[in-house]
Design a protein around this motif. Sequence first.
Motif, PDB file in Angstrom:
ATOM      1  N   VAL A 130      46.266  13.128 -16.046  1.00  0.00           N
ATOM      2  CA  VAL A 130      45.302  12.199 -16.311  1.00  0.00           C
ATOM      3  C   VAL A 130      45.720  10.553 -16.390  1.00  0.00           C
ATOM      4  N   THR A 131      45.198   9.712 -15.534  1.00  0.00           N
ATOM      5  CA  THR A 131      45.397   8.301 -15.258  1.00  0.00           C
ATOM      6  C   THR A 131      44.505   7.720 -15.979  1.00  0.00           C
ATOM      7  N   VAL A 132      44.753   6.558 -16.759  1.00  0.00           N
ATOM      8  CA  VAL A 132      43.730   5.850 -17.524  1.00  0.00           C
ATOM      9  C   VAL A 132      43.767   4.447 -16.866  1.00  0.00           C
ATOM     10  N   TYR A 133      42.700   3.819 -16.628  1.00  0.00           N
ATOM     11  CA  TYR A 133      42.746   2.456 -15.913  1.00  0.00           C
ATOM     12  C   TYR A 133      42.183   1.562 -16.958  1.00  0.00           C
ATOM     13  N   GLU A 134      42.731   0.408 -17.441  1.00  0.00           N
ATOM     14  CA  GLU A 134      42.146  -0.326 -18.573  1.00  0.00           C
ATOM     15  C   GLU A 134      42.139  -1.778 -17.822  1.00  0.00           C
ATOM     16  N   ARG A 135      41.084  -2.382 -18.189  1.00  0.00           N
ATOM     17  CA  ARG A 135      40.970  -4.019 -17.557  1.00  0.00           C
ATOM     18  C   ARG A 135      41.774  -4.897 -18.104  1.00  0.00           C
ATOM     19  N   LEU A 136      41.995  -4.512 -19.615  1.00  0.00           N
ATOM     20  CA  LEU A 136      42.754  -5.652 -20.306  1.00  0.00           C
ATOM     21  C   LEU A 136      44.548  -5.397 -20.342  1.00  0.00           C
ATOM     22  N   ASP A 137      44.975  -6.297 -20.744  1.00  0.00           N
ATOM     23  CA  ASP A 137      46.461  -6.028 -20.944  1.00  0.00           C
ATOM     24  C   ASP A 137      46.928  -5.202 -22.143  1.00  0.00           C
TER      25      ASP A 137
END
Length: 511
Positions: free
Chosen positions: A143-150
């Motif tokens: 799984v790769t999780v992409y999150e816009r925040l830091d």
Amino acid sequence: MPHVVTQACCGDASCVYACPVNCIHPTPEEPGFGTSEMLYIDPATCVDCGACVSACPVGAIVPGHRLPDEQARFADINAAHFEPAGADAARFPVDPSRRLPLAPIDHPRRLAADSPLSVGIVGSGPSAMYAADELLRHPQVSVTVYERLDRPFGLARFGVAPDHLATRSVMRLFDDIAGHPRCDIRLGVAVGTDVTLDEVRNRHQAVIWAGGAPTDRRLDLENATAPGVLSATALVGWYNGHPDHTDLDVDLSSSRAVVIGNGNVALDVARILTADPESLADTTLAPRALTALRSSAIEEVVVLGRRGPAHAAFTVPELVGLVDTGVNLVVDTADLASAAELVIDDVTTRTKLDLLAEVAGRPPADGPRIRLAFHRAPAAIRVDNDGRATGLAVDHTRVGASGTVESTGISETIETSLVLTSIGYRGVAVPGLPFDDTRGVIPHDAGRVVDHDTPVPGVYVTGWIKRGPSGFIGTNKTDSAETVGSLLADYEAGRLPAARPARRRVLSRLG
Ligand SMILES: Cc1cc2nc3c(=O)[nH]c(=O)nc-3n(C[C@H](O)[C@H](O)[C@H](O)COP(=O)(O)OP(=O)(O)OC[C@H]3O[C@@H](n4cnc5c(N)ncnc54)[C@H](O)[C@@H]3O)c2cc1C
Ligand SMILES: NC(=O)c1ccc[n+]([C@@H]2O[C@H](COP(=O)([O-])OP(=O)(O)OC[C@H]3O[C@@H](n4cnc5c(N)ncnc54)[C@H](OP(=O)(O)O)[C@@H]3O)[C@@H](O)[C@H]2O)c1
Ligand code: SF4
Ligand code: SF4
């Protein structure tokens, strides 16, 4: 003494599968699970083994003899669930077999395919992390999780109130999931801005969109955009240190603030604005908000419900959290009169009304207060010559036979220079995906994104952007289990598109 579920319960049902004697209900398989405000332990069958305590990610289960005073009421609230009457008897029928030790068991199933499966998840809030957890049970999945925040974990970090430390501790569970060797989490990557959705789709066989409902529902009211009118979304983000709201201009110079809407978010906001700032100093409250609250002039926060107390959107656990913790809560007896005319036969509403009546009977107390007002619908924001808010005009209401809110013809203006709209969140359209603009959600069939009833290959959805902005942190666990179930069924059936090798440009941006 039996164990008791208390205020912090977020409904993820982990305890259900830990209990050897099946005494925690409703289980996800039972009617009423989706609408229950919390889970309850049956005192008649609990054998006090303590297994549920370690399963609970937020420390919500307490042995009865160790219940602190402010949570003592939860012993009765748990027990009442097992003595349903009226409508509750139909919603939560007491099945005699559930008093037998037939514990539900959570069996992870073995997949009928074993080729490697790479899944991209957009967002890192509760729904994303529960989806990742569900996928990572299977050794062939990465799984790769992409999150816009830091910083990860969505509203678990930037929504849950800073003084709800037990609830916020669910982030420890999410940290464990993110630390799984087959989970890669990319912070600061906004899908749609830093990379396109197509680029992410090319990289994985399947993508789950778990971007939440990031904006607020707008109030259609005269002067609704005047300075002094803020959304709860922005205020919550401000006091929780959300990077989008750090510089929010919050005017705390008025002695009164008014919150429109009476859901749990409205209660959070009212509690933070009236708390002794020093009691918040050891919480996760953003330092800038703490400084502002230390010089706040607010003496009263009015929480406005457009309907009556029987229809209040806040939940019993959150109301108990105000009634029994020394908060100066005010309710006018006159506001409760409409409930006396109703036949209330569900235990949750009855408990809510009993609590409100108890508060209405309390003598007045000193210090900043929260006033829960009912039957008041917002009509217009009053402004001064500079266009700044000076008050909120409200119409007194009654609830008509068909459940509609009707004006009684009486109105008043509540003076304030801080009006907060807390009328719910709203999802926004994702470029490249279908969108139901009426409900603010991505249309789906059991988590498969559908465009005019046709599945979009390899694209799934979960959480608030799937079902709308309601439910607790744990509600997303069952929601994500459904989505992952559909995704894995498509993988086993060979219906997922093949991942295409990412171009060099994309690889460098995705790391
Ligand atoms: C103010 C508030 C307080 C709450 N308090 C509680 C509580 O005390 N207890 C409880 O049980 N429930 C609480 N809830 C409910 C709970 O927070 C939600 O049920 C839950 O967070 C919804 O999860 P989600 O994953 O759908 O969305 P979110 O938590 O909103 O997560 C979405 C994530 O996706 C990211 N994202 C969005 N777009 C993109 C993009 N294009 N690219 C990359 N990343 C993206 C966002 O930055 C965010 O991190 C609260 C809700 C609110 C609003
Ligand atoms: N501690 C916790 O567990 C916790 C904390 C925060 C949030 N949450 C959850 O997060 C979800 C979202 O909470 P929320 O408070 O944002 O939403 P909510 O529970 O849906 O409450 C929205 C409120 O706004 C009112 N409203 C809507 N439109 C309005 C209008 N035009 N004019 C006046 N009032 C209007 C609603 O009144 P009507 O009912 O009349 O429509 C209701 O009182 C909920 O499921 C909540 O339980 C949980
Ligand atoms: S203490 Fe044991 S028996 Fe009681 S609810 Fe928890 S797990 Fe079940
Ligand atoms: S938070 Fe989960 S584990 Fe804890 S009591 Fe509620 S449903 Fe059970």
